[in-house]
Design a protein around this motif. Structure first.
Motif, PDB file in Angstrom:
ATOM      1  N   THR A 316      -0.823   7.024 -15.162  1.00 46.71           N
ATOM      2  CA  THR A 316       0.466   7.526 -15.630  1.00 46.71           C
ATOM      3  C   THR A 316       0.853   8.785 -14.857  1.00 46.71           C
ATOM      4  OG1 THR A 316      -0.215   6.742 -17.789  1.00 46.71           O
ATOM      5  CG2 THR A 316       1.746   8.139 -17.728  1.00 46.71           C
ATOM      6  N   ALA A 317      -0.093   9.690 -14.686  1.00 45.74           N
ATOM      7  CA  ALA A 317       0.209  10.937 -13.985  1.00 45.74           C
ATOM      8  C   ALA A 317       0.664  10.660 -12.556  1.00 45.74           C
ATOM      9  CB  ALA A 317      -1.015  11.853 -13.993  1.00 45.74           C
ATOM     10  N   VAL A 318      -0.047   9.751 -11.864  1.00 45.02           N
ATOM     11  CA  VAL A 318       0.305   9.470 -10.474  1.00 45.02           C
ATOM     12  C   VAL A 318       1.646   8.738 -10.421  1.00 45.02           C
ATOM     13  CG1 VAL A 318      -0.371   8.252  -8.364  1.00 45.02           C
ATOM     14  CG2 VAL A 318      -2.102   9.458  -9.714  1.00 45.02           C
ATOM     15  N   ALA A 319       1.842   7.785 -11.316  1.00 51.23           N
ATOM     16  CA  ALA A 319       3.099   7.038 -11.329  1.00 51.23           C
ATOM     17  C   ALA A 319       4.276   7.983 -11.543  1.00 51.23           C
ATOM     18  CB  ALA A 319       3.061   5.972 -12.421  1.00 51.23           C
ATOM     19  N   ASP A 320       4.146   8.882 -12.510  1.00 59.49           N
ATOM     20  CA  ASP A 320       5.233   9.833 -12.767  1.00 59.49           C
ATOM     21  C   ASP A 320       5.439  10.749 -11.571  1.00 59.49           C
ATOM     22  OD1 ASP A 320       5.351   8.667 -15.181  1.00 59.49           O
ATOM     23  OD2 ASP A 320       4.463  10.349 -16.316  1.00 59.49           O
ATOM     24  N   GLY A 321       4.310  11.220 -11.010  1.00 57.46           N
ATOM     25  CA  GLY A 321       4.406  12.157  -9.894  1.00 57.46           C
ATOM     26  C   GLY A 321       5.059  11.538  -8.679  1.00 57.46           C
ATOM     27  N   LEU A 322       4.787  10.256  -8.438  1.00 59.63           N
ATOM     28  CA  LEU A 322       5.313   9.635  -7.220  1.00 59.63           C
ATOM     29  C   LEU A 322       6.752   9.143  -7.386  1.00 59.63           C
ATOM     30  CD1 LEU A 322       2.323   7.512  -5.792  1.00 59.63           C
ATOM     31  CD2 LEU A 322       3.273   9.636  -4.877  1.00 59.63           C
ATOM     32  N   ALA A 323       7.199   8.989  -8.621  1.00 58.80           N
ATOM     33  CA  ALA A 323       8.525   8.410  -8.873  1.00 58.80           C
ATOM     34  C   ALA A 323       9.640   9.047  -8.032  1.00 58.80           C
ATOM     35  CB  ALA A 323       8.833   8.461 -10.369  1.00 58.80           C
ATOM     36  N   PRO A 324       9.708  10.389  -7.933  1.00 62.16           N
ATOM     37  CA  PRO A 324      10.819  10.979  -7.168  1.00 62.16           C
ATOM     38  C   PRO A 324      10.726  10.750  -5.655  1.00 62.16           C
ATOM     39  CG  PRO A 324       9.631  12.649  -8.482  1.00 62.16           C
ATOM     40  CD  PRO A 324       8.843  11.403  -8.543  1.00 62.16           C
ATOM     41  N   PHE A 325       9.614  10.211  -5.174  1.00 60.85           N
ATOM     42  CA  PHE A 325       9.434  10.094  -3.729  1.00 60.85           C
ATOM     43  C   PHE A 325       9.647   8.684  -3.202  1.00 60.85           C
ATOM     44  CE2 PHE A 325       6.885  13.732  -5.137  1.00 60.85           C
ATOM     45  CZ  PHE A 325       7.441  14.749  -4.366  1.00 60.85           C
ATOM     46  N   GLY A 327      11.074   5.654  -1.256  1.00 61.61           N
ATOM     47  CA  GLY A 327      11.785   5.700   0.024  1.00 61.61           C
ATOM     48  C   GLY A 327      10.924   6.357   1.080  1.00 61.61           C
ATOM     49  N   ASP A 328      11.534   6.751   2.177  1.00 63.01           N
ATOM     50  CA  ASP A 328      10.750   7.228   3.313  1.00 63.01           C
ATOM     51  C   ASP A 328      10.201   8.645   3.171  1.00 63.01           C
ATOM     52  OD1 ASP A 328      10.613   4.887   4.614  1.00 63.01           O
ATOM     53  OD2 ASP A 328      12.214   5.303   6.069  1.00 63.01           O
ATOM     54  N   THR A 329      10.348   9.252   1.985  1.00 61.05           N
ATOM     55  CA  THR A 329       9.655  10.528   1.784  1.00 61.05           C
ATOM     56  C   THR A 329       8.203  10.271   1.397  1.00 61.05           C
ATOM     57  OG1 THR A 329      10.472  10.535  -0.466  1.00 61.05           O
ATOM     58  CG2 THR A 329      11.645  11.935   1.130  1.00 61.05           C
ATOM     59  N   PHE A 330       7.840   8.989   1.183  1.00 62.49           N
ATOM     60  CA  PHE A 330       6.463   8.623   0.847  1.00 62.49           C
ATOM     61  C   PHE A 330       5.790   7.962   2.047  1.00 62.49           C
ATOM     62  CE2 PHE A 330       3.427   5.358  -0.502  1.00 62.49           C
ATOM     63  CZ  PHE A 330       2.518   6.120  -1.222  1.00 62.49           C
ATOM     64  N   ALA A 331       4.518   8.254   2.211  1.00 64.16           N
ATOM     65  CA  ALA A 331       3.733   7.549   3.224  1.00 64.16           C
ATOM     66  C   ALA A 331       2.364   7.240   2.656  1.00 64.16           C
ATOM     67  CB  ALA A 331       3.591   8.397   4.482  1.00 64.16           C
ATOM     68  N   LEU A 332       1.765   6.133   3.121  1.00 59.20           N
ATOM     69  CA  LEU A 332       0.396   5.804   2.720  1.00 59.20           C
ATOM     70  C   LEU A 332      -0.430   5.721   4.003  1.00 59.20           C
ATOM     71  CD1 LEU A 332      -0.859   3.346   0.088  1.00 59.20           C
ATOM     72  CD2 LEU A 332      -1.763   3.166   2.404  1.00 59.20           C
ATOM     73  N   VAL A 333      -1.551   6.408   4.019  1.00 61.78           N
ATOM     74  CA  VAL A 333      -2.404   6.372   5.202  1.00 61.78           C
ATOM     75  C   VAL A 333      -3.759   5.783   4.827  1.00 61.78           C
ATOM     76  CG1 VAL A 333      -3.336   7.678   7.139  1.00 61.78           C
ATOM     77  CG2 VAL A 333      -1.297   8.523   5.956  1.00 61.78           C
ATOM     78  N   CYS A 334      -4.147   4.744   5.538  1.00 59.91           N
ATOM     79  CA  CYS A 334      -5.460   4.144   5.296  1.00 59.91           C
ATOM     80  C   CYS A 334      -6.061   3.745   6.641  1.00 59.91           C
ATOM     81  CB  CYS A 334      -5.338   2.928   4.381  1.00 59.91           C
ATOM     82  SG  CYS A 334      -4.370   1.591   5.094  1.00 59.91           S
ATOM     83  N   ASP A 335      -7.296   3.224   6.615  1.00 59.86           N
ATOM     84  CA  ASP A 335      -7.848   2.684   7.860  1.00 59.86           C
ATOM     85  C   ASP A 335      -8.215   1.230   7.583  1.00 59.86           C
ATOM     86  OD1 ASP A 335     -10.162   2.759   6.414  1.00 59.86           O
ATOM     87  OD2 ASP A 335     -11.265   4.070   7.779  1.00 59.86           O
ATOM     88  N   ARG A 336      -8.988   0.643   8.492  1.00 56.04           N
ATOM     89  CA  ARG A 336      -9.251  -0.783   8.329  1.00 56.04           C
ATOM     90  C   ARG A 336     -10.582  -1.070   7.646  1.00 56.04           C
ATOM     91  NH1 ARG A 336      -6.180  -4.192  11.299  1.00 56.04           N
ATOM     92  NH2 ARG A 336      -7.927  -5.627  11.591  1.00 56.04           N
ATOM     93  N   SER A 337     -11.149  -0.064   6.961  1.00 52.94           N
ATOM     94  CA  SER A 337     -12.473  -0.312   6.393  1.00 52.94           C
ATOM     95  C   SER A 337     -12.435  -1.129   5.105  1.00 52.94           C
ATOM     96  CB  SER A 337     -13.239   1.001   6.190  1.00 52.94           C
ATOM     97  OG  SER A 337     -12.398   1.957   5.649  1.00 52.94           O
ATOM     98  N   GLY A 338     -11.304  -1.177   4.440  1.00 48.57           N
ATOM     99  CA  GLY A 338     -11.239  -1.929   3.191  1.00 48.57           C
ATOM    100  C   GLY A 338     -11.152  -3.431   3.430  1.00 48.57           C
ATOM    101  N   THR A 339     -11.230  -4.196   2.356  1.00 49.66           N
ATOM    102  CA  THR A 339     -11.112  -5.645   2.496  1.00 49.66           C
ATOM    103  C   THR A 339      -9.656  -6.007   2.807  1.00 49.66           C
ATOM    104  OG1 THR A 339     -10.588  -5.936   0.173  1.00 49.66           O
ATOM    105  CG2 THR A 339     -12.918  -6.028   0.763  1.00 49.66           C
ATOM    106  N   VAL A 340      -9.473  -7.229   3.259  1.00 53.80           N
ATOM    107  CA  VAL A 340      -8.130  -7.732   3.526  1.00 53.80           C
ATOM    108  C   VAL A 340      -7.263  -7.565   2.279  1.00 53.80           C
ATOM    109  CG1 VAL A 340      -6.838  -9.825   4.074  1.00 53.80           C
ATOM    110  CG2 VAL A 340      -9.083  -9.426   5.128  1.00 53.80           C
ATOM    111  N   GLU A 341      -7.840  -7.886   1.139  1.00 55.16           N
ATOM    112  CA  GLU A 341      -7.103  -7.841  -0.128  1.00 55.16           C
ATOM    113  C   GLU A 341      -6.694  -6.413  -0.471  1.00 55.16           C
ATOM    114  OE1 GLU A 341      -9.878  -9.485   0.469  1.00 55.16           O
ATOM    115  OE2 GLU A 341      -9.267 -11.569   0.204  1.00 55.16           O
ATOM    116  N   ASP A 342      -7.605  -5.472  -0.230  1.00 52.83           N
ATOM    117  CA  ASP A 342      -7.280  -4.076  -0.528  1.00 52.83           C
ATOM    118  C   ASP A 342      -6.143  -3.598   0.342  1.00 52.83           C
ATOM    119  OD1 ASP A 342      -9.166  -3.601  -2.528  1.00 52.83           O
ATOM    120  OD2 ASP A 342     -10.762  -3.354  -1.053  1.00 52.83           O
ATOM    121  N   ARG A 343      -6.209  -3.948   1.623  1.00 52.45           N
ATOM    122  CA  ARG A 343      -5.168  -3.471   2.530  1.00 52.45           C
ATOM    123  C   ARG A 343      -3.831  -4.147   2.221  1.00 52.45           C
ATOM    124  NH1 ARG A 343      -6.930  -4.497   7.905  1.00 52.45           N
ATOM    125  NH2 ARG A 343      -8.739  -5.658   7.154  1.00 52.45           N
TER     126      ARG A 343
END
Ligand SMILES: Cc1cc2nc3c(=O)[nH]c(=O)nc-3n(C[C@H](O)[C@H](O)[C@H](O)COP(=O)(O)OP(=O)(O)OC[C@H]3O[C@@H](n4cnc5c(N)ncnc54)[C@H](O)[C@@H]3O)c2cc1C
Ligand code: SF4
Ligand code: SF4
Ligand code: SF4
Ligand code: FES
Ligand code: FES
Lengths: 533, 269
Positions: A316-325, A327-343
């Motif tokens: 809930t805290a993260v969902a509320d916190g991210l709500a105003p962002f 569109g392109d003010t949000f970015a997600l950064v990951c690498d390829r170590s997770g499973t196909v499903e996770d990515r």
């Protein structure tokens, strides 16, 4: 070709030894130095047999089967000599537990192995629960030795990364040298010294990482005694979990056999023993999973401090916190170590739920520090990917990760991620083929797999439709999977032959920072002997 | 700080550590132990007092390297220091002229049995010392045993030194022959002490064993060292460590000693 073994007529193939023919037909001939993937060595003299028309007692492992051969494996002479030969081995081995007449009572009272600095018998030997020497001794019914055994009192080498070598337990079977040569052409571990000083070690007594060892662990796997052992696995007991899966550390796709006890992974070995693993696959998974520094509980910023919360509260805290962002003010950064499903889940979250075009997936081998596109004010990071100043410029940082990082210190919320063998799904190998990833243990603490966390978040954002669809897709994908392990590798994976090619980071974290031995496998210069000026 | 005076490897896996601890040496009595912390923030580890010397202000421990703390200790060299030695702790043994006393030591008890035998001898007892080891090279202190024993019986499991077998079996054989023993003291691993109790019970010989449960504070406060002795809960650190071996719940002792096995394995990496 036919040969006769103990009155049984058996078919034999060209090039097979007498021992191999017998074993293939389930006729057991005791043996120690023989191993199916190695050429016969003929040193332990346990596999002696009588063969009509041949003088003496030839070693069946190094005698090629010949048409019409008549072999006897259980004559009085053979049995006696076999016994004597094993007794000779035991005389230079800490044999007290083997010949102890209280053995049964002792094993009933304390079936577990006893952890100790120096092994003085089976009770405190890393091999206690699985030992070829012990098994043979019991099978042949040896309960006493003509004289007491001799303890070599040789230095126990515990300074190398991952591998310990107690020469006092070595029976000089030579398997370690043979397998090292088999995998790497020039053996790193070799039989040195003669007579009472004979032992297994490296040329000039150099440390393993100055001798060209790649820490493939094959010598440890094939050693029939507790002499060469895996420091992490040494004191675990009998595995209560066994899983075959794909190594999650790099994209070479090696198949592993993973053992666990009490929900802890303690060892990973190659499913296909004819090819070596690299130091990450063979030795690094258990310590990396079980380090005390793991992020294990969801935490959310409350005032000045991160406070432990339930998953519901975190979502809930993260969902509320991210709500105003959105569109392109949000970015997600990951690498390829997770499973196909996770990515996949991370991408859907970024593009469909957050409506952002900034799904940034770092390619393997790329510098794991990224620069964010301009205008980004909130990020979700699955690892240690941002420099401090990039972090400072952000209004909200959500960390979905396994270990502390500078980002975790600045985070609004920390969502602990399940990693490596705690996750399931598919991994993509270097040829683009999907390989199965099986879960071998439950996640540390309350950690969850990336896609589970993402669907939790999406649900908290009120989009149950997308969350349900995503979960359904992933579950079906895993259930209907026909992906297969690489049970026979054509070639050894590159990092198993060259340690400088071993991956150094996982989710942006230096692996060696959590598992120092993983850094110590890198080659070091041979120390200059002090007497040389 | 407490200075290490000497560190001598007496068997492949045991070290004799002599440490300056004048206060402990001044008041120590047979049957007692001390808690030692290698560094300021190390675990508190109990060790049996294997000897002490009031004149030089030193105490002696026999340390079996089994894990992190014992490993850290045996790596201290003469001249190095350890952070704390607290003791003597535990109840001293009740000393009397009982007649004939059998002292059975194994494991670190090969050292721990020394003050027991010596004190019993000084009180006028006939002392038979049984020391058992796995193999040749794992016996030491023969001169010490001889200084207070009327007889020393050395055994090894594989027969490579002394008599083949276990000390308690020799004792059993003698008891069956009618040899008289009035008291038995035993220090070693729980298995050996349990066997000793089983042998002496039918002969109704009072037997005392030094229990070694996990200890934390050593003051009777934390409860870590609780054991069941004759249906009663006892704290080994203050009520023991010696207890009536016929009344001890040995299986409970074994299980409680293994309670932290996962953490103990992981800190060794
Ligand atoms: C009264 C008493 C006297 C002892 N005397 C001696 C002695 O003279 N010489 C000697 O070598 N050992 C002695 N011990 C045992 C010794 O305390 C343990 O071997 C030591 O604590 C192990 O610590 P570690 O960190 O090296 O091993 P760990 O890896 O922590 O533990 C190995 C095993 O030692 C036992 N142990 C662990 N922590 C403790 C603890 N705080 N207290 C007691 N046992 C523990 C457990 O059974 C454990 O499974 C004695 C124990 C007691 C209670
Ligand atoms: S290597 Fe095998 S036989 Fe030897 S001490 Fe270990 S368990 Fe016993
Ligand atoms: S770990 Fe591999 S490379 Fe190193 S000595 Fe053993 S077999 Fe050879
Ligand atoms: S170290 Fe192991 S594999 Fe190598 S010779 Fe000795 S017993 Fe055999
Ligand atoms: S197995 Fe044949 S000699 Fe060793
Ligand atoms: S050690 Fe705490 S009560 Fe005994």
């Amino acid at each position: 070709m036919k040969i006769t073994v103990n009155d049984q007529v058996l078919d034999a193939n060209e090039g097979e030894s007498v021992l191999e023919v017998a074993l293939r037909h389930d006729i057991e001939i005791p043996h120690i130095c023989y191993h199916p993937i190695l050429p016969a060595n003929g040193v332990c003299r346990m596999c002696l047999v009588e063969i009509d028309g041949i003088n003496g007692l030839p070693a069946s492992c190094s005698t090629p089967a010949a048409d019409g051969m008549v072999v006897h494996t259980e004559t009085e002479t053979v049995r006696n000599r076999r016994r004597e030969n094993l007794e000779l081995i035991l005389l230079e081995h800490p044999s007290s537990c083997l010949v102890c007449y209280k053995r049964e009572a002792c094993q009933t009272f304390r079936p577990e192995k006893e952890k100790t600095g120096v092994t003085t018998g089976c009770q405190n030997c890393p091999n206690k629960h699985d030992c070829e020497v012990q098994r043979l001794t019991l099978d042949l019914g040896i309960t006493d030795l003509p004289v007491g055994s001799f303890y070599r009192n040789a230095e126990f080498d515990r300074d190398d990364p991952f591998i310990e070598n107690d020469p006092n337990l070595c029976i000089l079977c030579g398997r370690c040298e043979q397998i090292c040569q088999y995998h790497h052409d020039t053996p790193v571990v070799v039989l040195t010294g003669r007579g009472p000083d004979a032992r297994v070690g490296q040329a000039f007594d150099l440390p393993l990482n100055a001798s060209g060892c790649t820490f493939c662990g094959a010598c440890v796997d094939l050693c029939p005694t507790g002499s060469l052992s895996d420091r992490f696995a040494r004191w675990y007991g009998v595995a209560d979990g066994l899983v075959k899966t794909t190594c999650p550390f790099c994209d070479a796709g090696c198949a592993l056999e993973v053992k666990s006890e009490g929900h802890r992974v303690f060892s990973a070995t190659a499913l296909d023993q004819t090819k070596p693993l690299c130091a990450l696959g063979r030795f690094t998974i258990p310590p990396f999973l079980s380090s005390r520094d793991r992020l294990t509980h969801p935490r959310v910023m409350a005032g000045e401090r991160l406070r432990e919360v339930t998953w519901e509260e975190a979502f809930t805290a993260v969902a509320d916190g991210l709500a105003p962002f959105k569109g392109d003010t949000f970015a997600l950064v990951c690498d390829r170590s997770g499973t196909v499903e996770d990515r996949h889940a991370l991408r859907v979250f970024t593009e469909e739920v957050m409506d952002s075009s900034h799904y940034i997936e770092i390619e393997d081998g790329e510098e794991p520090r990224v620069e964010l596109p301009t205008g980004v004010k909130a990020v979700l990071l699955t690892g240690d990917f941002l420099e401090a100043d990039a972090l400072d410029a952000l209004e909200m940082v959500v960390v979905l990760d396994c270990y502390p990082s500078p980002a975790a210190e600045k985070a609004t919320a920390i969502l602990p991620a399940a990693i490596l063998l705690e996750t399931k799904g598919h991994l993509v190998d270097e040829n683009g083929v999907e390989r199965p990833a099986k879960r071998a243990v439950r996640p540390a603490g309350q950690a969850k797999q990336d896609h589970e966390i993402i669907t939790g978040l999406i649900t908290a954002m009120g989009d149950e439709g997308t969350a349900g669809k995503l979960t359904g897709e992933i579950e079906t994908r895993i259930q209907d999977s026909e992906a297969e392990l690489i049970t026979e590798r054509a070639e050894a994976p590159a990092p198993a032959l060259d340690v400088t090619k071993i991956r150094t980071r996982y989710r942006g974290h230096l692996i060696a920072a959590r598992v120092p031995d993983a850094g110590a496998v890198q080659p070091v210069a041979a120390p200059v002997p002090s007497e040389v000026v | 700080m407490f200075r290490v005076v000497s560190n001598r490897k007496v068997t492949p896996n045991a070290h004799e550590m002599v440490v300056e601890a004048p206060e402990v040496a001044r008041t120590a009595q047979a049957g007692q132990f001390a808690l030692l912390m290698v560094d300021e923030h190390s675990e508190r580890i109990p060790y049996t007092l294997a000897d002490w010397d009031e004149a030089t202000g030193t105490v002696t421990f026999i340390v079996l390297e089994v894990g992190k703390s014992t490993g850290d200790f045996v790596h201290r060299q003469p001249g190095d220091e350890v952070a704390h030695v607290v003791g003597p702790l535990g109840m001293p043994l009740e000393v009397e002229n009982f007649g004939t006393v059998a002292c059975i030591g194994g494991c670190y008890g090969l050292g721990g049995i020394v003050p027991v035998g010596r004190t019993m001898k000084a009180a006028g007892n006939r002392v038979i010392t049984y020391v058992e080891a796995r193999m040749e090279g794992m016996h030491y202190y023969l001169d010490k045993y001889e200084s207070f024993s009327d007889e020393v019986v050395q055994t090894t499991t594989d027969g490579s030194n002394g008599i083949k077998g276990h000390g308690v079996d020799i004792l059993e054989a003698r008891l069956k022959e009618g040899v008289r023993v009035d008291r038995v003291f035993t220090i070693g691993c729980p298995f050996m002490m349990m066997l000793t109790a089983q042998v002496t019970k039918p002969h109704e010989i009072k037997t005392f064993a030094a229990l070694n449960p996990i200890m934390l504070d050593g003051t009777g406060m934390c409860g870590a060292c609780r054991c069941t002795v004759g249906e009663e809960t006892k704290f080994a650190c203050v009520d023991g460590p010696f207890f009536d071996a016929h009344e001890v719940d040995w299986h409970e002792l074994r299980d409680r000693r293994a309670a932290y096995i996962f953490t103990e394995r992981d800190v060794c990496k």
